[in-house]
Design an enzyme around this catalytic site. Structure first.
Site, PDB file in Angstrom:
ATOM      1  N   ASP A 209      77.766  29.490  29.518  1.00  0.00           N
ATOM      2  CA  ASP A 209      79.216  29.325  29.590  1.00  0.00           C
ATOM      3  C   ASP A 209      79.879  30.688  29.727  1.00  0.00           C
ATOM      4  OD1 ASP A 209      81.862  28.651  29.342  1.00  0.00           O
ATOM      5  OD2 ASP A 209      81.598  27.378  27.587  1.00  0.00           O
TER       6      ASP A 209
ATOM      7  N   ASP B 241      84.991  30.376  36.336  1.00  0.00           N
ATOM      8  CA  ASP B 241      84.469  29.627  35.194  1.00  0.00           C
ATOM      9  C   ASP B 241      83.264  28.787  35.596  1.00  0.00           C
ATOM     10  OD1 ASP B 241      84.495  28.691  32.504  1.00  0.00           O
ATOM     11  OD2 ASP B 241      85.469  26.855  33.170  1.00  0.00           O
TER      12      ASP B 241
END
Length: 473
Positions: free
Chosen positions: A152, A353
């Site tokens: 992440d 992201d």
């Protein structure tokens, strides 16, 4: 800590045709169209169930070691009778929550509102937050216990579920037990590493973290120093969260490997060993092959197109980039550059992201971008919108179609032209394809992992750049 450069690589890389590869250039010439192979794209994004045993670490010679990165559906493929639409619906629901969470975190009081209750460092992760899309397998403890964790880029903590587990979700591997690890060491409340948490808690002299989310998801536990093993390389003294109470976060994975820009992420903790440098290449949906994650200065490829990172002091976890505009068919869409600019208050801007799937754009930018695309695809039969997508096409019976190119115009000149399969994606097996962008509910833009798929993306945190290409996967 291990002094050698850390290398996580995934082999084999996919070969790709020239039409499928992303193009990055600084020249005045921009391609105006490309062909989308309809049948091949549908076939190539059909998920096939795989056995977890296939995804173990592999040695690559005496010094190098490899770590495979997979999309979640390759590993945690649930009901094999689920069709593409059901899987897509689930992915888009996760994605909507993830995008809303990022907007919420960055929209409050000048970008600084993280919505963390009580104490702890903020983590946006897990299936309910939409970030559980790409996984690596690491060893935790001594001797190492293999665990799947989500990667992440928007999180600044490494954590796994731990025994004794008073409340844990189901994961594919046995829950890590610190009592079985010779290298596990708790962190005291007064230690420097505990002080690096944005808000730390203390219980019985031990540093604790607690992270809560608006949907009721949370992880709670103690901070510890532990050895993490990647292939044949052990990294000692990594600060990890040992979660004893976790809810609503993951299905299958043991935890999270934070790659954000803060000091508590895995990249931040490695510090000088890697020079803040890492590179990844995310595999396309449905492929049997794996992507790559590489740490260290050697991860920075020659021939990449480099774009400045934009720092947001109010949200240091995130990788903001300078985006100047968007292109369709080789022409720049008339959108004011200020639409993508990060303000002095920390609002707006463009975030890269790994956890968000679909790229979000501010409403006015999205509408102009979409309208430019539909104007150049008027010859293609339209289909009703699907979920968050309002621009869809009925390509049933087509072998391939001619579509305009779609490009990101970055600050300082580089232009990234996406492969067609990164902006027209199949919704079902009957030939429904949709334009894979969506409007944002705020001024924040998010470049999601669908648009990143198959493109090598490199971060040089020490010098403040992100690179695109030249390799593909």
């Amino acid at each position: 800590m291990v002094a050698a450069t850390i290398f996580l690589a995934v082999l084999p890389l996919l070969t790709a045709t020239a039409a499928a590869a992303a193009a990055v250039n600084n020249s005045s010439y921009h391609p105006t169209f490309q062909r989308l192979n309809v049948k091949e794209t549908i076939r190539g994004t059909t998920t096939r169930p795989s056995q977890i045993s296939e995804y173990q670490e592999e040695e690559d010679g005496a010094e190098n070691w490899t770590m495979k990165v997979f999309h979640r559906e390759q590993i945690f493929f649930g009901n094999s009778e689920d069709d593409r639409r059901r899987r897509l619906d689930r992915r888009l629901k996760r994605d909507a929550v993830r995008a809303a969470s990022l907007v919420s975190r960055l929209a409050s009081t000048g970008g600084g509102g993280y919505g963390v209750d009580d104490f702890g460092t903020d983590v946006v992760s897990g299936m309910e937050q939409g970030s559980g899309e790409y996984f690596v397998r690491i060893g935790v403890g001594s001797p190492p216990r293999n665990q799947y964790v989500v990667i992440d880029s928007g999180s600044d903590i490494v954590w796994v579920q731990c025994q004794p587990c008073s409340q844990c979700y189901r994961q594919s591997d046995p829950v890590f037990d610190p009592a079985d690890s010779a290298s596990f060491a708790g962190v005291s409340c007064g230690s420097a590493v505990c002080g690096r948490l944005e808000n730390s808690g203390c219980h019985a002299g031990r540093c604790r973290y607690e992270v809560s989310y608006g949907d009721g998801s949370y992880t709670k536990g103690t901070l510890a120093l532990e050895t993490l093993t990647f292939g044949g390389t052990a990294v000692r003294g990594v600060a990890i969260g040992c979660g004893h109470r976790n809810q609503g976060m993951f299905v299958g994975a043991a935890g999270l490997l934070g790659l954000g820009g803060g000091s508590m992420s895995f990249v931040g903790q490695l510090g000088g060993q890697t020079g803040g440098a890492f590179s990844y290449c995310l595999v396309s949906r449905g492929t049997d092959s794996a992507g790559s994650l590489v740490f260290g200065r050697a991860a920075l490829p020659a021939g990449a197109a480099w774009v400045p990172l934009v720092r947001n002091p109010r949200a240091p976890s995130f990788y903001y980039i300078g985006l100047a505009g968007l292109g369709v068919g080789g022409l720049r869409v008339p959108i004011p550059e200020d639409v993508f600019r990060l303000t002095e208050l920390g609002d707006g801007g463009v975030v890269m992201d790994t956890g968000t799937a679909v790229t979000r754009l501010p409403l006015l930018a999205y509408q102009a971008f979409r309208d430019a695309f539909t104007a150049q695809t008027a010859n293609l039969p339209r289909a009703p919108g699907v979920a968050i997508f309002d621009t869809c096409y009925n390509l049933f019976g087509f072998v391939s179609v001619r579509v305009p190119t779609v490009s990101f115009f970055f600050s300082d000149g580089p232009i990234l032209t996406l492969p067609a399969r990164n902006f027209l994606i199949p919704m079902d097996d009957a030939g429904t394809f949709c334009f894979a962008f969506a409007p944002s509910s705020s001024g924040l833009s998010i470049i999601g992992n669908i648009q990143q798929e198959g493109i090598q993306i490199s971060f040089d945190g020490a010098n403040g750049f992100v690179g695109f290409g030249p390799n593909i996967c």
